[in-house]
Design an enzyme around this catalytic site. Sequence first.
Site, PDB file in Angstrom:
ATOM      1  N   GLU A 125       0.824  -1.222   0.000  1.00 28.29           N
ATOM      2  CA  GLU A 125       0.000   0.000   0.000  1.00 28.29           C
ATOM      3  C   GLU A 125       0.859   1.273   0.000  1.00 28.29           C
ATOM      4  O   GLU A 125       0.362   2.349   0.331  1.00 28.29           O
ATOM      5  CB  GLU A 125      -0.947   0.018   1.208  1.00 28.29           C
ATOM      6  CG  GLU A 125      -1.918  -1.137   1.285  1.00 28.29           C
ATOM      7  CD  GLU A 125      -2.941  -1.199   0.154  1.00 28.29           C
ATOM      8  OE1 GLU A 125      -2.925  -0.299  -0.724  1.00 28.29           O
ATOM      9  OE2 GLU A 125      -3.739  -2.136   0.148  1.00 28.29           O
ATOM     10  N   GLU A 129     -16.862  12.101  22.568  1.00 25.85           N
ATOM     11  CA  GLU A 129     -15.470  12.373  22.172  1.00 25.85           C
ATOM     12  C   GLU A 129     -15.275  12.493  20.661  1.00 25.85           C
ATOM     13  O   GLU A 129     -14.311  13.118  20.213  1.00 25.85           O
ATOM     14  CB  GLU A 129     -14.557  11.240  22.659  1.00 25.85           C
ATOM     15  CG  GLU A 129     -14.101  11.351  24.081  1.00 25.85           C
ATOM     16  CD  GLU A 129     -13.331  12.622  24.347  1.00 25.85           C
ATOM     17  OE1 GLU A 129     -12.199  12.725  23.844  1.00 25.85           O
ATOM     18  OE2 GLU A 129     -13.850  13.505  25.040  1.00 25.85           O
ATOM     19  N   HIS A 161     -13.184  -3.074   3.383  1.00 21.14           N
ATOM     20  CA  HIS A 161     -11.748  -3.328   3.555  1.00 21.14           C
ATOM     21  C   HIS A 161     -11.226  -2.800   4.901  1.00 21.14           C
ATOM     22  O   HIS A 161     -10.760  -3.577   5.721  1.00 21.14           O
ATOM     23  CB  HIS A 161     -10.976  -2.706   2.377  1.00 21.14           C
ATOM     24  CG  HIS A 161      -9.509  -2.964   2.400  1.00 21.14           C
ATOM     25  ND1 HIS A 161      -8.748  -3.121   1.273  1.00 21.14           N
ATOM     26  CD2 HIS A 161      -8.642  -3.092   3.435  1.00 21.14           C
ATOM     27  CE1 HIS A 161      -7.486  -3.347   1.614  1.00 21.14           C
ATOM     28  NE2 HIS A 161      -7.401  -3.328   2.920  1.00 21.14           N
TER      29      HIS A 161
HETATM   30  O1  2HA Z   1      -1.012  -5.012   3.720  1.00 19.98           O
HETATM   31  O2  2HA Z   1      -3.948  -4.472   4.552  1.00 19.98           O
HETATM   32  O3  2HA Z   1      -4.545  -3.362   2.244  1.00 19.98           O
HETATM   33  C1  2HA Z   1      -2.192  -5.743   3.711  1.00 19.98           C
HETATM   34  C2  2HA Z   1      -3.319  -4.835   3.581  1.00 19.98           C
HETATM   35  C3  2HA Z   1      -3.634  -4.371   2.234  1.00 19.98           C
HETATM   36 ZN    ZN Z   2      -5.812  -3.616   4.174  1.00 21.20          ZN
END
Ligand code: 2HA
Ligand code: ZN
Length: 273
Positions: free
Chosen positions: A118, A171, A212
């Site tokens: 990433e 918060e 994700h």
């Molecule tokens: O590095 O979380 O988004 C593994 C991840 C990819």
């Molecule tokens: Zn990830």
Amino acid sequence: MANKNILEAPFVNEMKKTTQNMYQHGWDERNGGNISYILNESELEDYLDLSDVTREIPLIFDASELAGKYFIVTGTGKYFKNVEEAPETNLGIVRVQEKGHALDLLWGYEDGGLPTSELPSHFMTHISRLKVDPENKVVMHCHATNLLAMTFTFSLDERLFTRILWQMCTESLVVFPDGIGVLPWIIPGTNEIGEATAEKMRTSRLVIWPFHGVYGAGKNLDETFGLIETAEKAAQVYTLTQCQGGIKQTLTDQNLRDLAAAFHVTAKAGYLE
Ligand code: 2HA
Ligand code: ZN
């Protein structure tokens, strides 16, 4: 003089502690999650000979805006669970080359590893955040469980997503008055998701990747962890309200306005009614 043991450096210890903590929260299963953290030359030169480049690592995007900067970065395919016991293989310290198309590896990734897949999202986010906050040093990604779950059950409208998190804990507004950005689903690891994340990061330090996980940015590891932790706590409370039969009452917009005034924060424009 580079005569100190890097395994005792504060920044390596902080990375060990933070990755272990995030793993214990269940946000970083297997190789899930990644962190990049800007280090100053002055922090490093006691530990490393900065002219001793172990390896060059090519980049698939232009990082020239970060030329000369040093980062400690989690490794691709590596597990947060294992950073504590073997930082030298699970972490690396890199410097961005002048032309921005390669990195100098100065320490780490000892088994031949590479920085997180990433890296485009991380570096593009650093570029974006540094323009609005020169003190930003950390970009952090993880699979925070309740935030992730909400991307299946709640609206992906970022104003609505922000408002519900603000309403779930007093918060929240104080910690992230700039709200939470929400992307469409995009393939991870690509320049495209990096550009989209960085664009959202111009105006908020939290960005959701639906189905994700989440990205956070901040001045140091503690603050960035705390930012994600606060949003995740609000998401957990939201989850519990749904299990308990739904929301009967919540913070009103007037409560939130009063809160913002009391804590001298400015709620993202247009997000309160
Ligand atoms: O590095 O979380 O988004 C593994 C991840 C990819
Ligand atoms: Zn990830």
